[in-house]
Design a protein around this motif. Structure first.
Motif, PDB file in Angstrom:
ATOM      1  N   GLN A 120       0.815  -1.216   0.000  1.00 57.19           N
ATOM      2  CA  GLN A 120       0.000   0.000   0.000  1.00 57.19           C
ATOM      3  C   GLN A 120       0.846   1.261   0.000  1.00 57.19           C
ATOM      4  O   GLN A 120       0.363   2.331  -0.369  1.00 57.19           O
ATOM      5  CB  GLN A 120      -0.923   0.006   1.220  1.00 57.19           C
ATOM      6  CG  GLN A 120      -2.021  -1.041   1.173  1.00 57.19           C
ATOM      7  CD  GLN A 120      -2.920  -0.961   2.393  1.00 57.19           C
ATOM      8  OE1 GLN A 120      -2.443  -0.982   3.530  1.00 57.19           O
ATOM      9  NE2 GLN A 120      -4.218  -0.873   2.166  1.00 57.19           N
ATOM     10  N   ALA A 121       2.085   1.122   0.428  1.00 54.21           N
ATOM     11  CA  ALA A 121       3.000   2.262   0.449  1.00 54.21           C
ATOM     12  C   ALA A 121       4.426   1.747   0.299  1.00 54.21           C
ATOM     13  O   ALA A 121       4.717   0.595   0.634  1.00 54.21           O
ATOM     14  CB  ALA A 121       2.857   3.052   1.741  1.00 54.21           C
ATOM     15  N   ALA A 122       5.305   2.594  -0.212  1.00 54.75           N
ATOM     16  CA  ALA A 122       6.724   2.255  -0.341  1.00 54.75           C
ATOM     17  C   ALA A 122       7.528   3.463   0.100  1.00 54.75           C
ATOM     18  O   ALA A 122       7.405   4.543  -0.493  1.00 54.75           O
ATOM     19  CB  ALA A 122       7.066   1.874  -1.782  1.00 54.75           C
ATOM     20  N   VAL A 123       8.344   3.267   1.152  1.00 60.14           N
ATOM     21  CA  VAL A 123       9.022   4.391   1.799  1.00 60.14           C
ATOM     22  C   VAL A 123      10.517   4.098   1.938  1.00 60.14           C
ATOM     23  O   VAL A 123      10.904   3.103   2.549  1.00 60.14           O
ATOM     24  CB  VAL A 123       8.434   4.651   3.202  1.00 60.14           C
ATOM     25  CG1 VAL A 123       9.085   5.869   3.839  1.00 60.14           C
ATOM     26  CG2 VAL A 123       6.919   4.830   3.126  1.00 60.14           C
ATOM     27  N   PRO A 124      11.383   4.936   1.401  1.00 55.17           N
ATOM     28  CA  PRO A 124      12.825   4.746   1.604  1.00 55.17           C
ATOM     29  C   PRO A 124      13.208   4.991   3.060  1.00 55.17           C
ATOM     30  O   PRO A 124      12.641   5.853   3.734  1.00 55.17           O
ATOM     31  CB  PRO A 124      13.456   5.815   0.700  1.00 55.17           C
ATOM     32  CG  PRO A 124      12.377   6.243  -0.237  1.00 55.17           C
ATOM     33  CD  PRO A 124      11.098   6.073   0.515  1.00 55.17           C
ATOM     34  N   GLN A 125      14.175   4.226   3.515  1.00 55.54           N
ATOM     35  CA  GLN A 125      14.735   4.446   4.850  1.00 55.54           C
ATOM     36  C   GLN A 125      16.242   4.316   4.743  1.00 55.54           C
ATOM     37  O   GLN A 125      16.767   3.215   4.540  1.00 55.54           O
ATOM     38  CB  GLN A 125      14.180   3.437   5.857  1.00 55.54           C
ATOM     39  CG  GLN A 125      14.704   3.656   7.275  1.00 55.54           C
ATOM     40  CD  GLN A 125      14.006   2.787   8.292  1.00 55.54           C
ATOM     41  OE1 GLN A 125      12.806   2.884   8.463  1.00 55.54           O
ATOM     42  NE2 GLN A 125      14.742   1.900   8.945  1.00 55.54           N
ATOM     43  N   ILE A 126      16.923   5.433   4.856  1.00 53.33           N
ATOM     44  CA  ILE A 126      18.366   5.476   4.642  1.00 53.33           C
ATOM     45  C   ILE A 126      19.045   5.848   5.957  1.00 53.33           C
ATOM     46  O   ILE A 126      18.744   6.885   6.550  1.00 53.33           O
ATOM     47  CB  ILE A 126      18.730   6.506   3.551  1.00 53.33           C
ATOM     48  CG1 ILE A 126      17.906   6.250   2.277  1.00 53.33           C
ATOM     49  CG2 ILE A 126      20.226   6.468   3.263  1.00 53.33           C
ATOM     50  CD1 ILE A 126      18.104   4.873   1.667  1.00 53.33           C
ATOM     51  N   ASP A 127      19.953   4.979   6.405  1.00 50.45           N
ATOM     52  CA  ASP A 127      20.681   5.229   7.653  1.00 50.45           C
ATOM     53  C   ASP A 127      19.718   5.531   8.806  1.00 50.45           C
ATOM     54  O   ASP A 127      19.884   6.493   9.559  1.00 50.45           O
ATOM     55  CB  ASP A 127      21.672   6.387   7.480  1.00 50.45           C
ATOM     56  CG  ASP A 127      22.757   6.056   6.461  1.00 50.45           C
ATOM     57  OD1 ASP A 127      23.081   4.868   6.308  1.00 50.45           O
ATOM     58  OD2 ASP A 127      23.262   6.996   5.816  1.00 50.45           O
ATOM     59  N   GLU A 128      18.678   4.716   8.914  1.00 48.19           N
ATOM     60  CA  GLU A 128      17.675   4.785   9.979  1.00 48.19           C
ATOM     61  C   GLU A 128      16.768   6.020   9.911  1.00 48.19           C
ATOM     62  O   GLU A 128      15.972   6.258  10.812  1.00 48.19           O
ATOM     63  CB  GLU A 128      18.339   4.694  11.358  1.00 48.19           C
ATOM     64  CG  GLU A 128      19.100   3.382  11.558  1.00 48.19           C
ATOM     65  CD  GLU A 128      19.641   3.243  12.966  1.00 48.19           C
ATOM     66  OE1 GLU A 128      19.409   4.151  13.790  1.00 48.19           O
ATOM     67  OE2 GLU A 128      20.292   2.219  13.242  1.00 48.19           O
ATOM     68  N   THR A 129      16.885   6.791   8.840  1.00 53.23           N
ATOM     69  CA  THR A 129      15.991   7.928   8.646  1.00 53.23           C
ATOM     70  C   THR A 129      15.002   7.600   7.541  1.00 53.23           C
ATOM     71  O   THR A 129      15.406   7.308   6.411  1.00 53.23           O
ATOM     72  CB  THR A 129      16.776   9.196   8.265  1.00 53.23           C
ATOM     73  OG1 THR A 129      17.682   9.512   9.315  1.00 53.23           O
ATOM     74  CG2 THR A 129      15.837  10.367   8.038  1.00 53.23           C
ATOM     75  N   SER A 130      13.715   7.616   7.860  1.00 51.29           N
ATOM     76  CA  SER A 130      12.704   7.318   6.845  1.00 51.29           C
ATOM     77  C   SER A 130      12.355   8.591   6.082  1.00 51.29           C
ATOM     78  O   SER A 130      12.515   9.711   6.583  1.00 51.29           O
ATOM     79  CB  SER A 130      11.453   6.719   7.486  1.00 51.29           C
ATOM     80  OG  SER A 130      10.897   7.613   8.428  1.00 51.29           O
TER      81      SER A 130
END
Length: 201
Positions: free
Chosen positions: A114-124
């Motif tokens: 339903q959603a796709a969210v990047p999370q880079i170095d523990e930051t979404s």
């Protein structure tokens, strides 16, 4: 599958001291670059703003917040309400270096989530993320309860978290500037530095 790009431009830019979406980068306004990139990613582009006059020059459809003074989640609600497509890519107006390739991948992830969210170095990064329009009901429930945190909302839907390792395994970009957002003057100077060093191309 038709797609829509939704730009959230409803913030007050209080830390910047001026409308950050209208700042100049490389000879054009920040928001102009975002509109152009979303045009390469999605079939339609629309803008969520409560100050229509500021953005008429873009010549894109605009919608105002239905839930005033309730932050980005209210912008998501307005954008998804106005969208005519099930697949949507939402971008904040202060993210000048979004990746076209990554944007397309996030939308493709909606085939199974339903959603796709990047999370880079523990930051979404929920404001450079893809959402099915079907999450609109959950967005409204959160607003009604005054539960305004984006991450709190995401826990209530089927969200795929795209980590740096996933991006690397797919050969997709995850450089810092793709998730960079300008909140203050220092950030704006960093954005200019990216441009001057050909990092924003």
């Amino acid at each position: 599958m038709k797609t829509t790009g939704i730009i959230l431009a409803g913030g007050k830019s209080s830390r910047m001291g001026t409308n950050k979406a209208l700042l100049d980068l490389n000879g054009r306004k920040v928001i102009e670059g975002i509109v152009e990139k979303l045009g390469d990613i999605t079939d339609e582009v629309l803008l969520v703003t409560n100050t229509y006059a500021d953005y008429e020059f873009l010549q894109v459809p605009m919608i105002g917040d239905h839930w005033r003074e309730m932050g980005p989640l209210a912008g998501v609600e307005a954008g998804l309400t106005a969208s005519k497509t099930e697949y949507n890519l939402i971008v904040a107006c202060d993210m000048p270096f979004i990746s076209v390739e990554l944007g397309r991948y996030l939308l493709a992830c909606l085939d199974e989530s339903q959603a796709a969210v990047p999370q880079i170095d523990e930051t979404s990064h929920p404001l450079f993320a893809a959402y099915r329009r079907e999450v609109l009901a959950e967005v409204r429930k959160s607003l009604e309860k005054r539960e305004l945190g984006m991450w709190r909302f995401l826990k209530k839907v089927e969200a795929k978290i795209i980590t740096k390792d996933v991006l690397a395994s797919l050969g997709l970009p995850n450089e810092e500037q793709y998730f960079f957002n300008m909140n203050n003057r220092e950030h704006y100077q960093r954005a200019i530095h990216f441009i001057n060093n050909n990092c924003g191309e």
